[in-house]
Design a protein around this motif. Structure first.
Motif, PDB file in Angstrom:
ATOM      1  N   ASP A 397      43.966  26.543  89.645  1.00  0.00           N
ATOM      2  CA  ASP A 397      43.283  27.700  90.220  1.00  0.00           C
ATOM      3  C   ASP A 397      41.776  27.581  89.915  1.00  0.00           C
ATOM      4  OD1 ASP A 397      44.146  31.035  90.618  1.00  0.00           O
ATOM      5  OD2 ASP A 397      42.079  30.391  90.233  1.00  0.00           O
ATOM      6  N   LYS A 398      40.958  27.833  90.947  1.00  0.00           N
ATOM      7  CA  LYS A 398      39.497  27.654  90.767  1.00  0.00           C
ATOM      8  C   LYS A 398      38.903  28.658  89.779  1.00  0.00           C
ATOM      9  CE  LYS A 398      39.268  24.409  93.894  1.00  0.00           C
ATOM     10  NZ  LYS A 398      40.175  24.573  94.966  1.00  0.00           N
ATOM     11  N   LYS A 399      39.662  29.705  89.474  1.00  0.00           N
ATOM     12  CA  LYS A 399      39.124  30.681  88.503  1.00  0.00           C
ATOM     13  C   LYS A 399      39.613  30.381  87.082  1.00  0.00           C
ATOM     14  CE  LYS A 399      38.754  34.629  91.636  1.00  0.00           C
ATOM     15  NZ  LYS A 399      39.802  34.420  92.654  1.00  0.00           N
ATOM     16  N   ALA A 400      40.521  29.436  86.950  1.00  0.00           N
ATOM     17  CA  ALA A 400      41.114  29.165  85.629  1.00  0.00           C
ATOM     18  C   ALA A 400      40.063  28.633  84.651  1.00  0.00           C
ATOM     19  CB  ALA A 400      42.247  28.151  85.781  1.00  0.00           C
ATOM     20  N   ALA A 401      40.248  28.972  83.376  1.00  0.00           N
ATOM     21  CA  ALA A 401      39.300  28.526  82.344  1.00  0.00           C
ATOM     22  C   ALA A 401      39.189  26.999  82.333  1.00  0.00           C
ATOM     23  CB  ALA A 401      39.747  29.038  80.978  1.00  0.00           C
ATOM     24  N   ILE A 402      40.297  26.289  82.518  1.00  0.00           N
ATOM     25  CA  ILE A 402      40.213  24.818  82.441  1.00  0.00           C
ATOM     26  C   ILE A 402      39.386  24.244  83.587  1.00  0.00           C
ATOM     27  CG2 ILE A 402      42.278  24.305  81.056  1.00  0.00           C
ATOM     28  CD1 ILE A 402      43.669  23.591  83.782  1.00  0.00           C
ATOM     29  N   TYR A 403      39.283  24.994  84.680  1.00  0.00           N
ATOM     30  CA  TYR A 403      38.494  24.522  85.825  1.00  0.00           C
ATOM     31  C   TYR A 403      37.011  24.816  85.631  1.00  0.00           C
ATOM     32  CZ  TYR A 403      37.330  23.525  90.711  1.00  0.00           C
ATOM     33  OH  TYR A 403      36.791  22.981  91.856  1.00  0.00           O
ATOM     34  N   ARG A 404      36.703  25.906  84.936  1.00  0.00           N
ATOM     35  CA  ARG A 404      35.318  26.383  84.887  1.00  0.00           C
ATOM     36  C   ARG A 404      34.590  26.055  83.575  1.00  0.00           C
ATOM     37  NH1 ARG A 404      35.154  28.566  89.619  1.00  0.00           N
ATOM     38  NH2 ARG A 404      32.902  28.403  89.439  1.00  0.00           N
ATOM     39  N   GLU A 405      35.335  25.992  82.466  1.00  0.00           N
ATOM     40  CA  GLU A 405      34.641  25.883  81.169  1.00  0.00           C
ATOM     41  C   GLU A 405      34.622  24.451  80.641  1.00  0.00           C
ATOM     42  OE1 GLU A 405      36.517  28.842  78.660  1.00  0.00           O
ATOM     43  OE2 GLU A 405      36.261  30.371  80.212  1.00  0.00           O
TER      44      GLU A 405
END
Ligand code: NAD
Length: 503
Positions: A397-405
């Motif tokens: 998911d593009k909002k998931a922490a692993i994608y963003r942080e």
């Protein structure tokens, strides 16, 4: 049967490394090695075993203040000011030679600091290159001659020129993920320009900084020109960057700490450059060379156990080749030799410490909980030390922490894309902008993509290059402010003074 793991006592350490570890890692202030005023020390653990290998001085406010005083004195009232560029060049060349002569020892010490393979001379080479590059520039610092646009009526002529003068006392605060090249890349431009400095390594990696400081002294750096402070960032680091006697701060580390340092710097309008975190895209187009691209993309995120600011942790693969690339990287992740850097067989070492391991494992769990599909890894390795499995997630998911942080561990998020437009939107959908890697055989495609991705350093058809002294290094957006390395480091370490002679 229980597996047998190497302990520190079984490492094949050189006698001088053993001796180095047996002594307290002290501060070096005004050329004198001294314990913290409080007498307190902190433990340094080997990341591969978590055994304590040394103790370092735990500096407090008084130690930092003394170091800044020593650097200030060396800048304001000492012969250093009169030293020529040629003499500064000689110091840096001797330093480069000493790094070269002590390579084996330095690699072992950095392995104990960070856990990276001790047989890999890459960081030593970088250190040597940084010292030599800035040695060369030390004799080439100059201003310009200029003609003003306007003349007052009673004036015949005005001759103007600029002087480039050292900015003054530099505070360098550095992270733990590449302690040897980081130390040299901060110290070399300061010496080249005639500045003085206080440098604070991360408390996770006090070992190599102390040894490099000894080599600097052996190379002939005058007392007080470079001062080393060991200790915790929250106390020693924050005192250092808040001191109004500091003229320039150079910080490499996390975006969070970078922001707090920027605020402290603004209080005194101290000059500042910031090299911060990243969540960089690696991009593989359909036409990429599939013999090399997946392997290189794996290096971009698994090298140094993922503890690289430029890690290509978001991998975008054009749809047709998605499964093929993911399975090639999965194969690599599952066959990599993982273990202590002191064993030459191993390709990937541990994370720096137990809390970084816990943080990376937490991210892996968050990824699983968010519904992402775990292709491989996703857990720690059941053995002493801070080892985790190289990990790949898809369907994230593009909002998931692993994608963003920024995770700062060997965790790769792979996402398919359709076309360039689709890709650019996703690649740039991040607060960071440090690096990007692009694999394609189509030159136009490579050039268009490189122009459109918001990142400070872009590599085409290869794994990210190691920091090079001649190439500007830095990021867009929250990956930092300014560009270090290259000739711009000279600009950062000097003030321009405009002088006009009215005739
Ligand atoms: P960190 O920000 O936690 O610490 C960096 C340094 O700052 C350490 O020396 C630490 O002791 C000190 N520090 C901590 N709190 C401080 C404070 N309040 N005031 C002053 N100093 C303080 O970073 P880290 O965990 O050591 O390193 C990892 C981070 O560094 C990652 O985010 C990585 O991306 C980044 N990094 C960036 C680059 C780059 O060139 N852009 C290079 C390497 C690492």
């Amino acid at each position: 049967m229980t597996a047998k793991y190497l302990s520190v006592a079984e490492y094949n350490l050189l006698p001088n490394v053993k001796e180095y570890l047996s002594k307290e890692l002290k501060n070096c202030i005004g050329g004198k090695w001294q314990s913290a005023v409080s007498g307190e020390t902190f433990e340094k653990k080997d990341p591969a075993t978590n055994e304590v290998v040394a103790h370092a001085s735990k500096s407090g406010i008084a130690d930092v203040d003394m170091a800044v005083t020593a650097a200030r004195r060396a800048f304001d009232n000492s012969p250093w000011k009169k030293i020529t560029g040629a003499e500064r060049q000689d110091i840096l060349l001797r330093f480069a030679d000493l790094i070269d002569k002590n390579r084996e020892e330095l690699c072992q010490i950095e392995c104990l600091d960070l856990g990276r393979p001790a047989t890999d001379p890459g960081h030593c080479m970088m250190g040597i290159n940084f010292a030599k590059y800035y040695a060369g520039l030390a004799t080439k610092i100059s201003g310009e001659t200029l003609t003003p646009m306007t003349l007052l009526p009673h004036v015949d002529q005005v001759f103007s020129y600029t002087l480039r003068q050292p900015v003054g006392v530099v505070a360098a605060v550095i992270p733990w993920n590449a302690p040897m090249p980081m130390f040299v890349s901060k110290v070399a431009p300061a010496i080249a320009t005639g500045c003085t400095m206080v440098i604070k390594p991360a408390s996770d990696t006090p070992l190599i900084a102390g040894r490099l400081m000894e080599l600097l002294q052996e190379a002939g750096v005058p007392d007080g020109v470079v001062n080393l402070i060991q200790g915790p960032g929250g106390v020693a680091g924050s005192r250092l960057v808040s001191d109004p006697r500091i003229n320039k701060i150079t910080f490499t580390g996390s975006t969070e700490v970078g922001k707090s340092i920027a605020k402290a710097a603004m209080e005194n309008l101290t000059r500042i450059s910031l090299e911060l975190g990243g969540k960089s895209p690696s991009i593989i187009f359909d036409d990429a060379d599939m013999k090399s691209a997946p392997f290189e993309a794996s290096l971009c995120v698994f090298m140094n156990c993922g503890q690289i600011c430029v890690a290509g942790s978001r991998l975008f693969i054009q749809k047709k080749r998605f499964d093929e690339v993911v399975s090639a990287i999965q194969h690599r992740a599952e066959t990599m030799k993982i273990g202590p850097g002191m064993d030459p067989e191993n390709e990937m070492g541990p994370l720096i410490n137990a809390s970084q391991k816990a943080k990376v494992l937490q991210y892996m769990q968050k990824g699983i909980d968010s519904g992402a599909r775990l292709v491989t890894g996703g857990k720690g390795i059941d053995r002493p030390g801070n080892f985790v499995k190289p990990t790949i997630f898809v369907d994230v998911d593009k909002k998931a922490a692993i994608y963003r942080e920024e995770i700062f561990g060997p965790v790769l998020i792979a996402t398919p894309f359709n076309d360039l437009e689709d890709l650019i939107t996703e690649a740039n959908d991040t607060n960071y902008g440090l690096a990007a890697n692009i694999w394609t055989k189509d030159l136009n495609n490579a050039i268009k993509t490189a122009a459109a991705v918001n990142a400070g350093m872009i590599t085409i058809n290869g794994a990210t290059l190691p920091p090079d002294p001649n190439l500007p290094f830095g990021g867009f957006k929250q990956s930092g402010i300014g560009r270090e390395n290259g000739k711009s480091a000279i600009d950062y370490h000097t003030e321009v003074k405009t002088v006009s002679i009215v005739m």
